[in-house]
Design an enzyme around this catalytic site. Sequence first.
Site, PDB file in Angstrom:
ATOM      1  N   SER A 297       0.841  -1.197   0.000  1.00  0.00           N
ATOM      2  CA  SER A 297       0.000   0.000   0.000  1.00  0.00           C
ATOM      3  C   SER A 297       0.875   1.246   0.000  1.00  0.00           C
ATOM      4  O   SER A 297       1.975   1.248   0.563  1.00  0.00           O
ATOM      5  CB  SER A 297      -0.908   0.011   1.231  1.00  0.00           C
ATOM      6  OG  SER A 297      -1.546   1.266   1.388  1.00  0.00           O
ATOM      7  N   TYR A 332      -3.954   0.156  10.025  1.00  0.00           N
ATOM      8  CA  TYR A 332      -3.830  -0.446   8.685  1.00  0.00           C
ATOM      9  C   TYR A 332      -2.446  -0.150   8.099  1.00  0.00           C
ATOM     10  O   TYR A 332      -1.778  -1.042   7.564  1.00  0.00           O
ATOM     11  CB  TYR A 332      -4.927   0.094   7.769  1.00  0.00           C
ATOM     12  CG  TYR A 332      -4.790  -0.336   6.322  1.00  0.00           C
ATOM     13  CD1 TYR A 332      -5.267  -1.571   5.899  1.00  0.00           C
ATOM     14  CD2 TYR A 332      -4.180   0.494   5.382  1.00  0.00           C
ATOM     15  CE1 TYR A 332      -5.141  -1.966   4.568  1.00  0.00           C
ATOM     16  CE2 TYR A 332      -4.046   0.105   4.052  1.00  0.00           C
ATOM     17  CZ  TYR A 332      -4.526  -1.124   3.657  1.00  0.00           C
ATOM     18  OH  TYR A 332      -4.390  -1.510   2.351  1.00  0.00           O
ATOM     19  N   LYS A 336       0.621  -2.823   7.140  1.00  0.00           N
ATOM     20  CA  LYS A 336       1.238  -2.893   5.817  1.00  0.00           C
ATOM     21  C   LYS A 336       2.745  -2.649   5.887  1.00  0.00           C
ATOM     22  O   LYS A 336       3.531  -3.298   5.179  1.00  0.00           O
ATOM     23  CB  LYS A 336       0.571  -1.873   4.886  1.00  0.00           C
ATOM     24  CG  LYS A 336      -0.849  -2.235   4.470  1.00  0.00           C
ATOM     25  CD  LYS A 336      -0.864  -3.502   3.622  1.00  0.00           C
ATOM     26  CE  LYS A 336      -2.229  -3.812   3.057  1.00  0.00           C
ATOM     27  NZ  LYS A 336      -2.234  -5.033   2.235  1.00  0.00           N
ATOM     28  N   PRO A 359      -0.344   0.375  -4.170  1.00  0.00           N
ATOM     29  CA  PRO A 359      -1.431   1.192  -4.703  1.00  0.00           C
ATOM     30  C   PRO A 359      -1.855   2.265  -3.712  1.00  0.00           C
ATOM     31  O   PRO A 359      -1.779   2.077  -2.486  1.00  0.00           O
ATOM     32  CB  PRO A 359      -2.567   0.189  -4.927  1.00  0.00           C
ATOM     33  CG  PRO A 359      -1.959  -1.174  -4.743  1.00  0.00           C
ATOM     34  CD  PRO A 359      -0.795  -0.985  -3.858  1.00  0.00           C
ATOM     35  N   VAL A 362      -7.847   3.011  -4.213  1.00  0.00           N
ATOM     36  CA  VAL A 362      -8.259   2.357  -5.454  1.00  0.00           C
ATOM     37  C   VAL A 362      -9.712   2.717  -5.774  1.00  0.00           C
ATOM     38  O   VAL A 362     -10.614   2.515  -4.961  1.00  0.00           O
ATOM     39  CB  VAL A 362      -8.097   0.829  -5.355  1.00  0.00           C
ATOM     40  CG1 VAL A 362      -8.506   0.171  -6.666  1.00  0.00           C
ATOM     41  CG2 VAL A 362      -6.655   0.475  -5.003  1.00  0.00           C
ATOM     42  N   VAL A 426      -2.432  12.781  -6.874  1.00  0.00           N
ATOM     43  CA  VAL A 426      -2.549  13.061  -5.443  1.00  0.00           C
ATOM     44  C   VAL A 426      -3.352  14.342  -5.282  1.00  0.00           C
ATOM     45  O   VAL A 426      -3.043  15.367  -5.907  1.00  0.00           O
ATOM     46  CB  VAL A 426      -1.161  13.217  -4.773  1.00  0.00           C
ATOM     47  CG1 VAL A 426      -1.322  13.515  -3.280  1.00  0.00           C
ATOM     48  CG2 VAL A 426      -0.326  11.960  -4.974  1.00  0.00           C
ATOM     49  N   TYR A 458       2.506  16.799  -0.095  1.00  0.00           N
ATOM     50  CA  TYR A 458       3.338  15.751  -0.679  1.00  0.00           C
ATOM     51  C   TYR A 458       2.811  15.285  -2.033  1.00  0.00           C
ATOM     52  O   TYR A 458       1.631  15.396  -2.336  1.00  0.00           O
ATOM     53  CB  TYR A 458       3.455  14.560   0.275  1.00  0.00           C
ATOM     54  CG  TYR A 458       2.218  13.698   0.363  1.00  0.00           C
ATOM     55  CD1 TYR A 458       1.995  12.665  -0.549  1.00  0.00           C
ATOM     56  CD2 TYR A 458       1.275  13.894   1.373  1.00  0.00           C
ATOM     57  CE1 TYR A 458       0.872  11.868  -0.481  1.00  0.00           C
ATOM     58  CE2 TYR A 458       0.142  13.091   1.455  1.00  0.00           C
ATOM     59  CZ  TYR A 458      -0.060  12.084   0.522  1.00  0.00           C
ATOM     60  OH  TYR A 458      -1.186  11.303   0.590  1.00  0.00           O
TER      61      TYR A 458
END
Length: 497
Positions: A297, A332, A336, A359, A362, A426, A458
Amino acid sequence: MAQPDHLSLAGRRVAFTTPQTTDGGGGYGCRLGTLLRQRGAHPLPVPTIAIRAHEPYRLRPYLLPGALDPFAALAFTSRSGIAAFSRALPSSTSAHLPLSDSASALPFTVAALGSDADLLDSSFLARLCRDAGSLAVLVPDVPTPAGLVEALGRGSGRRVLCPVPDVDGLREPPVVPDFLAGLEAAGWVAVRAPAYTTCWPGPGCAEALVALDAAAPDAIVFTSSAEVEGLLKGLDAAGWSWARLAAHGPVTADGVRRLGIEVDVEATLGPAINGTLNVLRSCKKSPFLKRVVLTSSSSTVRIRDETQQPELSWDETTWSSVPLCEKLQLWYALAKIFAEKAALDFAKENNIDLVTVLPSFVIGPSLSHELCTTASDILGLLQGDTDRFTLYGRMGYVHIDDVARSHILVYETPEATGRYLCSSVVLDNNELVGLLAKQFPVFPIPRRLKNPYGKQAYQLDTSKLQGLGLKFKGVQEMFNDCVESLKDQGHLLECPL
């Protein structure tokens, strides 16, 4: 030099688990093998389920003179079902037939999927009733059981006969139960008729894969969840202990269980590392292993204190801040991070060629009617619910098609190595809702959202993945596909105002 399209699989060894039947001029397995050869592949039949014909008496109650008179339709979901029904039909068109002369004056539909309808020829129809021209042959535009339900339309209490398989020694895949339930929901009275048996062929079914002199396949093709279970049983019978299934959380686990397969490992924050390593340990035992592609992720990259990080274009060399994730309780992301780092270390220690894909958020159409968390949050935003989406802050977005293509790309590209960020764009949450409000003005999308993380700037540098040739779809296309899917599945009204 690139292979021409018709030889796109040139030189590749492709195993396929489809049963090898010859009913009706070539079963699925024979046809799939032919298609693979036409693409230049070396097909390797490894049938992990078998089709066993029933004795004709099992269908005889539905084929006696006039037995189909109470029905308005005959619906087949497989080629094997048509072949079994054909064998049981009267051999002579002069005999008393299942549809009587009086009933044939009423509308009667015979339905099948795709090229399976080739078996519904004049000989087949003439053994149903004398006036075969009165029968309507229905082939849905979408060649799936769900497409067949839709094409049949409302049943209004009418009866439809469905010759489908019994399942012996395997869990019944959801295809037939879902088909029958769909018919019932559309107002049909669905009657299940036993046409043939799907079963496990036995402990030697995986021999072609596990034999000492067996060459490693480049791919294994499954066409049903029963074939997956049959392969797992065959591998287990051969003493191969690597046939385990691990899911990275409850959503994935539920999806696998719907296929009729038990999940051995379901990772949450604590077991995430062990779940990932269990998969890699199993992979390590396979002599066929060439490369492992792990879905991670962008959460493993993007969560950093921007006041302490001068460069705001982050690439695969960047890792998210564990202390910041702990402070914000982003479990989460922590799962990851820990899982991916553990996987990379394990792969290095055990000489496993591991590539990871990272990713971002999504977006796109959903195959399942039951929405995953991200799709549910998008639905809420389109309906004016801002609470859940506010928590995302600045976020990368990517079309689900691009995520799928990126996995294939890094698997098939020999020079692919390491980590690959997968993100199209982004956006701040205010930028996103502004774009969506313009794109979908009929929905009550808010014009502004709060950002609990303060100012963020970012970017995600995806030049590494783009360098392999991937071109991302834009934000407008990904959300348009998502909205259309939500409409098609009944989650979103066409015009809610």
